[in-house]
Design an enzyme around this catalytic site. Sequence first.
Site, short mmCIF file in Angstrom:
data_model
loop_
_atom_site.label_atom_id
_atom_site.label_comp_id
_atom_site.label_asym_id
_atom_site.label_seq_id
_atom_site.Cartn_x
_atom_site.Cartn_y
_atom_site.Cartn_z
N ARG A 116 0.81 -1.22 0.00
CA ARG A 116 0.00 0.00 0.00
C ARG A 116 0.84 1.27 0.00
O ARG A 116 0.43 2.33 -0.49
CB ARG A 116 -0.95 -0.02 1.22
CG ARG A 116 -1.59 1.31 1.46
CD ARG A 116 -2.75 1.33 2.43
NE ARG A 116 -2.72 0.45 3.55
CZ ARG A 116 -2.03 0.66 4.69
NH1 ARG A 116 -1.26 1.70 4.82
NH2 ARG A 116 -2.12 -0.19 5.67
N TYR A 120 -14.91 20.87 -12.42
CA TYR A 120 -15.49 19.54 -12.66
C TYR A 120 -16.58 19.27 -11.61
O TYR A 120 -16.34 19.44 -10.41
CB TYR A 120 -14.35 18.53 -12.56
CG TYR A 120 -14.71 17.08 -12.69
CD1 TYR A 120 -15.24 16.57 -13.87
CD2 TYR A 120 -14.49 16.20 -11.63
CE1 TYR A 120 -15.54 15.22 -13.99
CE2 TYR A 120 -14.78 14.84 -11.75
CZ TYR A 120 -15.31 14.37 -12.94
OH TYR A 120 -15.61 13.03 -13.04
N ASP A 168 -6.45 21.51 -11.31
CA ASP A 168 -6.82 20.31 -12.06
C ASP A 168 -6.32 20.55 -13.49
O ASP A 168 -6.87 21.37 -14.22
CB ASP A 168 -8.34 20.12 -12.00
CG ASP A 168 -8.81 18.83 -12.68
OD1 ASP A 168 -8.12 18.38 -13.63
OD2 ASP A 168 -9.86 18.29 -12.28
N LYS A 228 -7.93 9.93 -18.14
CA LYS A 228 -8.19 10.55 -19.44
C LYS A 228 -6.99 10.34 -20.38
O LYS A 228 -6.77 9.25 -20.83
CB LYS A 228 -8.53 12.03 -19.24
CG LYS A 228 -9.62 12.27 -18.17
CD LYS A 228 -11.01 11.86 -18.64
CE LYS A 228 -12.07 11.77 -17.54
NZ LYS A 228 -12.25 12.94 -16.70
C1 LIG Z 1 -12.82 12.96 -15.33
C2 LIG Z 1 -12.30 14.12 -14.58
C3 LIG Z 1 -11.97 14.00 -13.23
C4 LIG Z 1 -12.20 12.72 -12.44
O1 LIG Z 1 -11.44 11.66 -12.90
P1 LIG Z 1 -11.89 10.16 -12.59
O2 LIG Z 1 -10.67 9.35 -12.92
O3 LIG Z 1 -13.06 9.88 -13.46
O4 LIG Z 1 -12.23 10.09 -11.13
C5 LIG Z 1 -11.42 15.09 -12.61
N1 LIG Z 1 -11.23 16.25 -13.24
C6 LIG Z 1 -11.56 16.40 -14.53
C7 LIG Z 1 -11.32 17.72 -15.20
C8 LIG Z 1 -12.10 15.35 -15.24
O5 LIG Z 1 -12.46 15.53 -16.51
#
Ligand SMILES: *Cc1c(COP(=O)(O)O)cnc(C)c1O
Length: 391
Positions: A57, A110, A182, A207
């Site tokens: 972990r 988001y 982000d 992504k």
């Molecule tokens: C999809 C997304 C997230 C969250 O990511 P997950 O892996 O789906 O939890 C956070 N910020 C942005 C801008 C996103 O597009």
Amino acid sequence: MKTSPRPDTLITHAGRHPETQHGIVNPAVYHASTVLFPNLGALDEASHNPDIVRYGRVGTPTSRAFEDAVAALEGGFRAVTMPSGLAAIATTLMALVRAGDHILVSDSVYGPTRTLCEQVLKKFGVVAEYYDPRIGDAIARLFRPETRLVFLESPGSYTFEIQDVPAIAAVAKARGALVVMDNTWATPLFFRPFDHGVDVSVHAATKYLVGHSDAMMGIAVANEASYPRLRQYALMTGTCAGPDDLYLAQRGLRTLGVRLRQHQATGIALAQWLRARPEIVRVLHPALPDDPGHALWQRDFRGASGLFGAILAPCTDRQLAAFFADLALFGIGYSWGGYESLMLPAHLSGMRTVTTLPQDGILIRLHAGLEDPQDLIEDLERAFARLAAAR
Ligand SMILES: *Cc1c(COP(=O)(O)O)cnc(C)c1O
């Protein structure tokens, strides 16, 4: 004199150590909970040196490989991996705030980040206040003595506003507040958060970093001052990512450069084509010269990814359904950053409190995949024909 490798070279080489594993090119996938020590001395040493592998972990060479690669590419100190992008956001925020703090959060953040602030942080006595993403240095007037952190996302989710990150970061720094960004849309390749005053950069690696729609992954890259708090918080709350998903993420990363440049080119081609269509009121894409965020995007970003928005002229529900029915290439689904094209209407009610959503039509979000752009255009052309026929 040693020259520092350029981004594409880092993408190819960072985080890999073939010489330590029989010359094998890719990092090994270590499935591990127990790690054995030869004697008590070694056990004791491992408890004092965080770089020694001591328990699954707490980190393995598999997590370290991905963390080192992304930290090097983004220009941060070190990184912490999490099982999803949202987990990276939650862990980072929880690590850096405490009860009584006030935080400033972009109104275009988001959606689940906003829900986290309202449903989780609020429960622990942290107050989130939302700001217009186009606020720039006027954010100063929203600061209170207890403001500890600014959370920004640029461009904004669904509405694609570009923020003046350096201006906001300068105000935050002067007030002793941290800046978390982000950076999922641009990836470390197209926006360098640490060059613009950001303390911690978070990514939904799900992504573009994973890039193939087959794994969930999150990563937070921190500067040297913020890293220990982040790492400690992740350790204390048991946050870690699984080895197979970490492997997929580091594997995806190796082709980020070529993929992203193609997503960019196709995204711009689709945006330009859509802008000329009579059914489209506006296209929300910062690389278009008439986009309100274009000047800032050009100043601070090194490129655009394949995700953007468009406002479809008002139409009936039947027409909208016809537009989305029988799409041959565009998938209807959440997430983005994989090799395939996607399209969705936005459902954002309650997700903006200090700015207004576009009122002049129906907001849709497109992800330009790696298909031939002409085939994508023809798919959209058929969709517009269906929309017209459904009148
Ligand atoms: C999809 C997304 C997230 C969250 O990511 P997950 O892996 O789906 O939890 C956070 N910020 C942005 C801008 C996103 O597009």
